[in-house]
Design a protein around this motif. Structure first.
Motif, PDB file in Angstrom:
ATOM      1  N   ALA A  43       0.647 -16.089  -6.112  1.00  0.00           N
ATOM      2  CA  ALA A  43       0.571 -14.902  -6.965  1.00  0.00           C
ATOM      3  C   ALA A  43       1.883 -14.134  -6.885  1.00  0.00           C
ATOM      4  O   ALA A  43       2.046 -13.232  -6.063  1.00  0.00           O
ATOM      5  CB  ALA A  43      -0.594 -14.013  -6.559  1.00  0.00           C
ATOM      6  N   ALA A  44       2.844 -14.507  -7.747  1.00  0.00           N
ATOM      7  CA  ALA A  44       4.111 -13.772  -7.790  1.00  0.00           C
ATOM      8  C   ALA A  44       3.903 -12.373  -8.365  1.00  0.00           C
ATOM      9  O   ALA A  44       4.679 -11.452  -8.088  1.00  0.00           O
ATOM     10  CB  ALA A  44       5.134 -14.536  -8.621  1.00  0.00           C
ATOM     11  N   ILE A  45       2.875 -12.217  -9.183  1.00  0.00           N
ATOM     12  CA  ILE A  45       2.451 -10.895  -9.671  1.00  0.00           C
ATOM     13  C   ILE A  45       0.995 -10.724  -9.240  1.00  0.00           C
ATOM     14  O   ILE A  45       0.076 -11.123  -9.952  1.00  0.00           O
ATOM     15  CB  ILE A  45       2.585 -10.770 -11.204  1.00  0.00           C
ATOM     16  CG1 ILE A  45       4.018 -11.089 -11.646  1.00  0.00           C
ATOM     17  CG2 ILE A  45       2.183  -9.362 -11.658  1.00  0.00           C
ATOM     18  CD1 ILE A  45       4.201 -11.077 -13.154  1.00  0.00           C
ATOM     19  N   PRO A  46       0.752 -10.160  -8.060  1.00  0.00           N
ATOM     20  CA  PRO A  46      -0.626 -10.049  -7.565  1.00  0.00           C
ATOM     21  C   PRO A  46      -1.473  -9.124  -8.430  1.00  0.00           C
ATOM     22  O   PRO A  46      -0.967  -8.179  -9.050  1.00  0.00           O
ATOM     23  CB  PRO A  46      -0.452  -9.461  -6.160  1.00  0.00           C
ATOM     24  CG  PRO A  46       0.992  -9.688  -5.810  1.00  0.00           C
ATOM     25  CD  PRO A  46       1.732  -9.646  -7.099  1.00  0.00           C
ATOM     26  N   GLY A  47      -2.766  -9.412  -8.459  1.00  0.00           N
ATOM     27  CA  GLY A  47      -3.695  -8.514  -9.111  1.00  0.00           C
ATOM     28  C   GLY A  47      -3.938  -7.291  -8.259  1.00  0.00           C
ATOM     29  O   GLY A  47      -3.443  -7.190  -7.124  1.00  0.00           O
ATOM     30  N   PRO A  48      -4.693  -6.312  -8.770  1.00  0.00           N
ATOM     31  CA  PRO A  48      -4.952  -5.093  -7.994  1.00  0.00           C
ATOM     32  C   PRO A  48      -5.721  -5.393  -6.718  1.00  0.00           C
ATOM     33  O   PRO A  48      -6.555  -6.293  -6.681  1.00  0.00           O
ATOM     34  CB  PRO A  48      -5.771  -4.226  -8.953  1.00  0.00           C
ATOM     35  CG  PRO A  48      -6.327  -5.171  -9.961  1.00  0.00           C
ATOM     36  CD  PRO A  48      -5.343  -6.284 -10.088  1.00  0.00           C
ATOM     37  N   ARG A  49      -5.420  -4.627  -5.675  1.00  0.00           N
ATOM     38  CA  ARG A  49      -6.072  -4.845  -4.373  1.00  0.00           C
ATOM     39  C   ARG A  49      -7.575  -4.627  -4.475  1.00  0.00           C
ATOM     40  O   ARG A  49      -8.357  -5.402  -3.910  1.00  0.00           O
ATOM     41  CB  ARG A  49      -5.445  -3.900  -3.339  1.00  0.00           C
ATOM     42  CG  ARG A  49      -6.069  -3.958  -1.953  1.00  0.00           C
ATOM     43  CD  ARG A  49      -5.831  -5.293  -1.282  1.00  0.00           C
ATOM     44  NE  ARG A  49      -6.474  -5.330   0.029  1.00  0.00           N
ATOM     45  CZ  ARG A  49      -7.742  -5.703   0.231  1.00  0.00           C
ATOM     46  NH1 ARG A  49      -8.498  -6.077  -0.784  1.00  0.00           N
ATOM     47  NH2 ARG A  49      -8.249  -5.719   1.449  1.00  0.00           N
ATOM     48  N   PHE A  50      -8.010  -3.560  -5.137  1.00  0.00           N
ATOM     49  CA  PHE A  50      -9.436  -3.287  -5.335  1.00  0.00           C
ATOM     50  C   PHE A  50      -9.699  -2.875  -6.777  1.00  0.00           C
ATOM     51  O   PHE A  50      -8.919  -2.109  -7.363  1.00  0.00           O
ATOM     52  CB  PHE A  50      -9.923  -2.155  -4.424  1.00  0.00           C
ATOM     53  CG  PHE A  50     -10.004  -2.491  -2.968  1.00  0.00           C
ATOM     54  CD1 PHE A  50     -11.053  -3.256  -2.464  1.00  0.00           C
ATOM     55  CD2 PHE A  50      -9.042  -2.034  -2.075  1.00  0.00           C
ATOM     56  CE1 PHE A  50     -11.133  -3.553  -1.112  1.00  0.00           C
ATOM     57  CE2 PHE A  50      -9.109  -2.334  -0.722  1.00  0.00           C
ATOM     58  CZ  PHE A  50     -10.154  -3.095  -0.238  1.00  0.00           C
ATOM     59  N   VAL A  51     -10.807  -3.343  -7.322  1.00  0.00           N
ATOM     60  CA  VAL A  51     -11.343  -2.870  -8.601  1.00  0.00           C
ATOM     61  C   VAL A  51     -12.838  -2.660  -8.401  1.00  0.00           C
ATOM     62  O   VAL A  51     -13.524  -3.542  -7.873  1.00  0.00           O
ATOM     63  CB  VAL A  51     -11.114  -3.884  -9.743  1.00  0.00           C
ATOM     64  CG1 VAL A  51     -11.808  -3.415 -11.018  1.00  0.00           C
ATOM     65  CG2 VAL A  51      -9.626  -4.102  -9.984  1.00  0.00           C
ATOM     66  N   VAL A  52     -13.343  -1.505  -8.811  1.00  0.00           N
ATOM     67  CA  VAL A  52     -14.769  -1.231  -8.706  1.00  0.00           C
ATOM     68  C   VAL A  52     -15.259  -0.682 -10.037  1.00  0.00           C
ATOM     69  O   VAL A  52     -14.689   0.287 -10.565  1.00  0.00           O
ATOM     70  CB  VAL A  52     -15.091  -0.216  -7.585  1.00  0.00           C
ATOM     71  CG1 VAL A  52     -16.602  -0.107  -7.393  1.00  0.00           C
ATOM     72  CG2 VAL A  52     -14.419  -0.610  -6.276  1.00  0.00           C
ATOM     73  N   HIS A  53     -16.291  -1.300 -10.602  1.00  0.00           N
ATOM     74  CA  HIS A  53     -16.952  -0.798 -11.806  1.00  0.00           C
ATOM     75  C   HIS A  53     -18.328  -0.268 -11.403  1.00  0.00           C
ATOM     76  O   HIS A  53     -19.071  -0.943 -10.684  1.00  0.00           O
ATOM     77  CB  HIS A  53     -17.106  -1.894 -12.852  1.00  0.00           C
ATOM     78  CG  HIS A  53     -15.810  -2.521 -13.272  1.00  0.00           C
ATOM     79  ND1 HIS A  53     -14.740  -1.775 -13.709  1.00  0.00           N
ATOM     80  CD2 HIS A  53     -15.421  -3.821 -13.316  1.00  0.00           C
ATOM     81  CE1 HIS A  53     -13.734  -2.593 -14.011  1.00  0.00           C
ATOM     82  NE2 HIS A  53     -14.121  -3.832 -13.773  1.00  0.00           N
ATOM     83  N   GLY A  54     -18.636   0.941 -11.836  1.00  0.00           N
ATOM     84  CA  GLY A  54     -19.904   1.556 -11.488  1.00  0.00           C
ATOM     85  C   GLY A  54     -20.683   1.998 -12.707  1.00  0.00           C
ATOM     86  O   GLY A  54     -20.264   1.776 -13.853  1.00  0.00           O
TER      87      GLY A  54
END
Length: 349
Positions: A234-245
């Protein structure tokens, strides 16, 4: 044994990346802890970086050395059980780097040994004290986006070359899932409790890989799905955390910086220690995108709380039972990946 007026005398077993980057500097930053002995096959490196600390070449001798109160084990995963077992039987308190052991039955046996000898056994799940996790957990507890339903936690790196190190060779508890998975699982269990189901997919994606270097695991907690992901391309990492509520979403894009700070020479107590410049972002009820500062992290809290527990002044920061639950989910994921189906993990007693 150490008293409130004398330091807790520590033997650090192993002097590889985890010991040099995390354990040694964090231990040295905590009042009341004293590094008395290091077990390593590289005495010159230890003496250059920890002047005056004796070096023992045999780890089994080091874990039973007289005058030691606490043994910290930061060696390859397949050595955790015999070293910890010997230390506990010798009357030492023990910290084991994650994962606790390569095998769930061994983890249970270590816990039983600690109880039988009246010693504290703890596991270094240091990512509980990361800024990103603390910030997300606080926002979820506040109900900032309602009730969580979709949770993503990812640790991605760009390391396209396979390295000749034990973590990337075939063996007990090697590969990316056993390296980063314990962090991801421990945080998910801290937030949601025990999962109903585990689904998993592991892969070898890099040329020359001989162990998994990509992992995608989904834990089911009733209506909640927790996606745990790790990869090495992952040369461009995704977000560390994503939370949908039920009322909105939040994102913590960048990871905690303490590992990089420790490598750069920063230490707990320095002005910038644990500061995370990447804000938490969220949107609620179709309102505007909002941000707020991340809560600072401090992994030295593990050793502060451990010292208090040894002195009888507080709880063990990571209970053996908690680490055993992590182990059970780790093994369930391996089984799910191997069988190509969702499994229901059995809650360890």
């Amino acid at each position: 044994m150490s008293s409130a007026s004398s330091p807790i005398r520590i033997a650090l077993i192993g002097y590889g990346y985890a010991a040099r980057t995390f354990h040694a500097p964090l231990i040295q930053s905590v009042a009341g802890l004293s590094m008395e002995l290091v077990a390593s096959s590289r005495p010159g490196q230890v003496q250059a970086e920890l002047p005056g600390v004796p070096v023992e070449s045999d780890p089994l001798r080091a874990v039973v050395a007289p005058g030691i109160d606490l043994v910290v084990i930061a060696t390859p995963n397949d050595t955790h059980f015999p070293l910890a077992q010997a230390a506990l039987r010798a009357g030492k308190h023990v910290v084991v780097d994650k994962p606790m052991t390569p095998d769930l039955s061994e983890a249970r046996e270590l816990s039983a040994t600690a109880k039988a000898h009246g010693r504290i056994l703890s596991v270094f799940h240091n990512r509980r004290w990361d800024s990103d996790f603390i910030s997300v957990r606080q926002a979820m507890r506040e109900g900032l986006i309602g009730e969580a339903r979709h949770f993503e936690s990812r640790i991605e790196r760009f390391r396209p070359q396979v390295r000749d190190r034990w973590r990337e060779r075939p063996g007990p508890a090697t590969g990316l899932w056993w390296d980063l998975g314990p962090h991801l699982v421990d945080q998910a269990l801290a937030l949601f409790g025990w999962p109903d189901t585990v689904q998993a997919n592991l892969a070898q994606q890099r040329s020359g890989a001989t162990t998994d270097d990509w992992a995608h695991v989904v834990l089911g907690f009733g209506a909640i799905r927790a996606i745990l992901h790790a990869g090495m391309l992952a040369a461009i990492p995704g977000p560390r955390f994503v939370v949908h509520g039920t009322r909105g979403s939040l994102v913590k894009a960048q990871p905690d910086r303490q590992e990089q700070q420790l490598i750069a020479g920063l230490r707990p107590g320095d002005p910038e220690w644990g500061i995370d410049p990447d804000p938490l972002q969220w949107r609620c009820d179709d309102g505007p995108l909002q941000t707020r500062a991340a809560v600072p992290g401090d992994q030295s809290r593990f050793y502060v709380e451990l010292a208090q527990a040894i002195a009888g002044e507080g709880p063990n920061p990571v209970l053996p039972e908690e680490a055993i639950r992590v182990m059970a989910v780790m093994e369930a994921a391996m089984r799910a990946a191997s069988e190509g189906r969702a499994v229901s993990p059995e809650l360890p007693l």
